[in-house]
Design a protein around this motif. Structure first.
Motif, PDB file in Angstrom:
ATOM      1  N   UNK A  39       0.829  -1.209   0.000  1.00  0.00           N
ATOM      2  CA  UNK A  39       0.000   0.000   0.000  1.00  0.00           C
ATOM      3  C   UNK A  39       0.868   1.265   0.000  1.00  0.00           C
ATOM      4  N   UNK A  40       1.962   1.245   0.757  1.00  0.00           N
ATOM      5  CA  UNK A  40       2.843   2.416   0.836  1.00  0.00           C
ATOM      6  C   UNK A  40       3.479   2.699  -0.521  1.00  0.00           C
ATOM      7  N   UNK A  41       3.901   1.651  -1.218  1.00  0.00           N
ATOM      8  CA  UNK A  41       4.467   1.846  -2.561  1.00  0.00           C
ATOM      9  C   UNK A  41       3.445   2.486  -3.498  1.00  0.00           C
ATOM     10  N   UNK A  42       2.206   2.060  -3.392  1.00  0.00           N
ATOM     11  CA  UNK A  42       1.152   2.625  -4.241  1.00  0.00           C
ATOM     12  C   UNK A  42       0.921   4.095  -3.913  1.00  0.00           C
ATOM     13  N   UNK A  43       0.909   4.430  -2.621  1.00  0.00           N
ATOM     14  CA  UNK A  43       0.705   5.823  -2.212  1.00  0.00           C
ATOM     15  C   UNK A  43       1.854   6.705  -2.702  1.00  0.00           C
ATOM     16  N   UNK A  44       3.074   6.230  -2.537  1.00  0.00           N
ATOM     17  CA  UNK A  44       4.247   7.006  -2.955  1.00  0.00           C
ATOM     18  C   UNK A  44       4.260   7.181  -4.471  1.00  0.00           C
ATOM     19  N   UNK A  45       3.959   6.107  -5.203  1.00  0.00           N
ATOM     20  CA  UNK A  45       3.930   6.185  -6.662  1.00  0.00           C
ATOM     21  C   UNK A  45       2.886   7.157  -7.156  1.00  0.00           C
ATOM     22  N   UNK A  46       1.684   7.144  -6.529  1.00  0.00           N
ATOM     23  CA  UNK A  46       0.615   8.057  -6.938  1.00  0.00           C
ATOM     24  C   UNK A  46       1.015   9.502  -6.665  1.00  0.00           C
ATOM     25  N   UNK A  47       1.677   9.733  -5.534  1.00  0.00           N
ATOM     26  CA  UNK A  47       2.097  11.091  -5.191  1.00  0.00           C
ATOM     27  C   UNK A  47       3.155  11.599  -6.167  1.00  0.00           C
ATOM     28  N   UNK A  48       4.088  10.746  -6.528  1.00  0.00           N
ATOM     29  CA  UNK A  48       5.134  11.146  -7.472  1.00  0.00           C
ATOM     30  C   UNK A  48       4.556  11.415  -8.861  1.00  0.00           C
ATOM     31  N   UNK A  49       3.574  10.608  -9.270  1.00  0.00           N
ATOM     32  CA  UNK A  49       2.941  10.820 -10.569  1.00  0.00           C
ATOM     33  C   UNK A  49       2.198  12.154 -10.593  1.00  0.00           C
ATOM     34  N   UNK A  50       1.502  12.448  -9.502  1.00  0.00           N
ATOM     35  CA  UNK A  50       0.772  13.717  -9.418  1.00  0.00           C
ATOM     36  C   UNK A  50       1.739  14.895  -9.443  1.00  0.00           C
ATOM     37  N   UNK A  51       2.894  14.728  -8.810  1.00  0.00           N
ATOM     38  CA  UNK A  51       3.899  15.797  -8.805  1.00  0.00           C
ATOM     39  C   UNK A  51       4.447  16.037 -10.202  1.00  0.00           C
ATOM     40  N   UNK A  52       4.670  14.940 -10.945  1.00  0.00           N
ATOM     41  CA  UNK A  52       5.171  15.085 -12.305  1.00  0.00           C
ATOM     42  C   UNK A  52       4.157  15.786 -13.201  1.00  0.00           C
ATOM     43  N   UNK A  64       1.856  17.935 -12.279  1.00  0.00           N
ATOM     44  CA  UNK A  64       1.670  19.319 -11.884  1.00  0.00           C
ATOM     45  C   UNK A  64       2.909  20.169 -12.125  1.00  0.00           C
ATOM     46  N   UNK A  65       4.040  19.508 -12.347  1.00  0.00           N
ATOM     47  CA  UNK A  65       5.295  20.234 -12.536  1.00  0.00           C
ATOM     48  C   UNK A  65       5.245  21.033 -13.830  1.00  0.00           C
ATOM     49  N   UNK A  66       5.644  22.305 -13.788  1.00  0.00           N
ATOM     50  CA  UNK A  66       5.616  23.124 -15.007  1.00  0.00           C
ATOM     51  C   UNK A  66       6.475  22.517 -16.107  1.00  0.00           C
ATOM     52  N   UNK A  67       6.108  22.811 -17.321  1.00  0.00           N
ATOM     53  CA  UNK A  67       6.876  22.320 -18.457  1.00  0.00           C
ATOM     54  C   UNK A  67       8.317  22.806 -18.356  1.00  0.00           C
ATOM     55  N   UNK A  68       9.250  21.940 -18.674  1.00  0.00           N
ATOM     56  CA  UNK A  68      10.664  22.299 -18.588  1.00  0.00           C
ATOM     57  C   UNK A  68      10.950  23.495 -19.491  1.00  0.00           C
ATOM     58  N   UNK A  69      11.844  24.374 -19.038  1.00  0.00           N
ATOM     59  CA  UNK A  69      12.162  25.555 -19.850  1.00  0.00           C
ATOM     60  C   UNK A  69      12.604  25.160 -21.248  1.00  0.00           C
ATOM     61  N   UNK A  70      12.204  25.954 -22.223  1.00  0.00           N
ATOM     62  CA  UNK A  70      12.603  25.674 -23.599  1.00  0.00           C
ATOM     63  C   UNK A  70      14.109  25.774 -23.713  1.00  0.00           C
ATOM     64  N   UNK A  71      14.711  24.862 -24.413  1.00  0.00           N
ATOM     65  CA  UNK A  71      16.157  24.895 -24.614  1.00  0.00           C
ATOM     66  C   UNK A  71      16.453  25.290 -26.046  1.00  0.00           C
ATOM     67  N   UNK A  72      17.707  25.648 -26.281  1.00  0.00           N
ATOM     68  CA  UNK A  72      18.142  26.055 -27.607  1.00  0.00           C
ATOM     69  C   UNK A  72      19.329  25.189 -27.990  1.00  0.00           C
ATOM     70  N   UNK A  73      19.286  24.651 -29.214  1.00  0.00           N
ATOM     71  CA  UNK A  73      20.374  23.796 -29.707  1.00  0.00           C
ATOM     72  C   UNK A  73      21.163  24.576 -30.749  1.00  0.00           C
TER      73      UNK A  73
END
Length: 319
Positions: A78-91, A93-102
């Motif tokens: 159950x703890x693994x499931x809770x941690x995995x769900x929290x990490x997925x939600x964080x990903x 909600x995380x803002x899109x990575x800054x645009x990079x230039x090549x």
């Protein structure tokens, strides 16, 4: 059969659940503590608090090696499931990575100065610098492998913007003990009796220079290439009456995004405080007249007389 309800762990903070999972997976308190970078005592205290809050044992008391109880095994799932769900939600909600230039560059071009300035001005936008073979410079742009590229002209300019930046001095590369090494500048006539190796394929310049070092003769390459593949057994001398090569900054037409414009501005020498697209050179010219102040006519005439070696007659007779 235990009446333990694993959903009771839903109210426990993830930091303590992660500590429990670390011990449950290692089945060793010392190793788990080391991986978590906390003391063994702090980890043991966390597990004791967890068991008291859940009202059940999660590890078999006194067992060696450390062993999960039946409730502990259920809690682990159950703890693994809770941690995995929290990490997925964080990903999510995380803002899109800054645009990079090549930014690509062909052999012989050094871009470290502009990359440094970019990092100072736009640290939130990572810059990726990529070496591009000379023969692939145009394809790299058209295929989208890079956003901009320092290229060696000429290139097909259809649907490509290019700003010429500087010219490269052509040099003749010869063996260190070759007679031409004694000259400050070489002419095409000086090379008439030399075996000239074809140096047009700049991607293979290292091999061409190695051939000159092995069998003699000479080759003609841009000075930047000679420096890039410098060898102690070879020297290079500027060669006159030979076309210069030219380096330009190029990017696909229609791809004039904000980051592209920023990089173009940096390369063109625009200061951090300048507005986009404003070239600093004309500004300096505009200010120049303000620095020159016209001196009064009397003082100008007096100084002109002194510069001609003239002195007042009285002062001359006083000697």
């Amino acid at each position: 059969m235990s009446d333990f309800d694993v959903t009771a762990a839903d109210s426990i903070d993830l930091a303590r659940l992660r500590r429990f999972v670390a011990v449950a997976e290692e089945l060793h308190f010392a190793r788990a503590a080391k991986g978590l970078r906390i003391s063994r005592q702090a980890l043991s205290a966390t597990v004791i608090e967890l068991e008291q809050e859940l009202g059940t044992r999660v590890f078999v008391p006194g067992a060696s090696p450390t062993t999960l109880t039946e409730d502990g095994a259920a809690l682990l799932v159950h703890a693994r499931a809770l941690i995995g769900a929290a990490e997925q939600a964080e990903r999510e909600q995380k803002p899109t990575a800054p645009a990079s230039l090549r930014v690509g560059f062909v052999p012989g071009v050094t871009v470290s100065k502009w990359a440094r300035i970019w990092g100072e001005r736009l640290p939130e936008h990572p810059l990726e610098v990529l070496g591009v073979p000379q023969r692939e410079q145009e394809a790299a742009l058209r295929e989208g492998r890079v956003d901009l590229c320092f290229v060696r002209l000429p290139i097909e300019r259809t649907e490509i913007n290019a700003i010429p930046l500087w010219q490269e001095t052509p040099v003749a590369v010869v063996q260190k003990d070759d007679e031409l090494s004694l000259l400050d500048t070489v002419t095409p006539a000086d090379l008439a009796t030399e075996r000239v190796q074809d140096g047009s394929d700049l991607d293979q310049a290292a091999d061409t220079l190695a051939l000159v070092a092995a069998v003699g003769g000479a080759t003609i390459v841009p000075q930047s290439i000679a420096r890039l593949h410098h060898r102690r057994d070879l020297v290079y001398r500027p060669i006159s009456d030979t076309p210069f090569t030219e380096i330009a900054l190029a990017w696909p037409a229609g791809a004039d995004g904000e980051l592209v414009e920023e990089f173009v501005g940096i390369v063109r020498g625009r200061s951090a405080n300048s507005s986009r697209g404003a070239a600093p050179e004309p500004q300096r010219r505009a200010k120049a007249p303000a620095k020159a102040t016209k001196k009064p006519a009397a003082k100008q005439n007096s100084r002109q007389g002194a510069s001609r070696g003239g002195r007042k007659p009285g002062a001359r007779r006083g000697r």
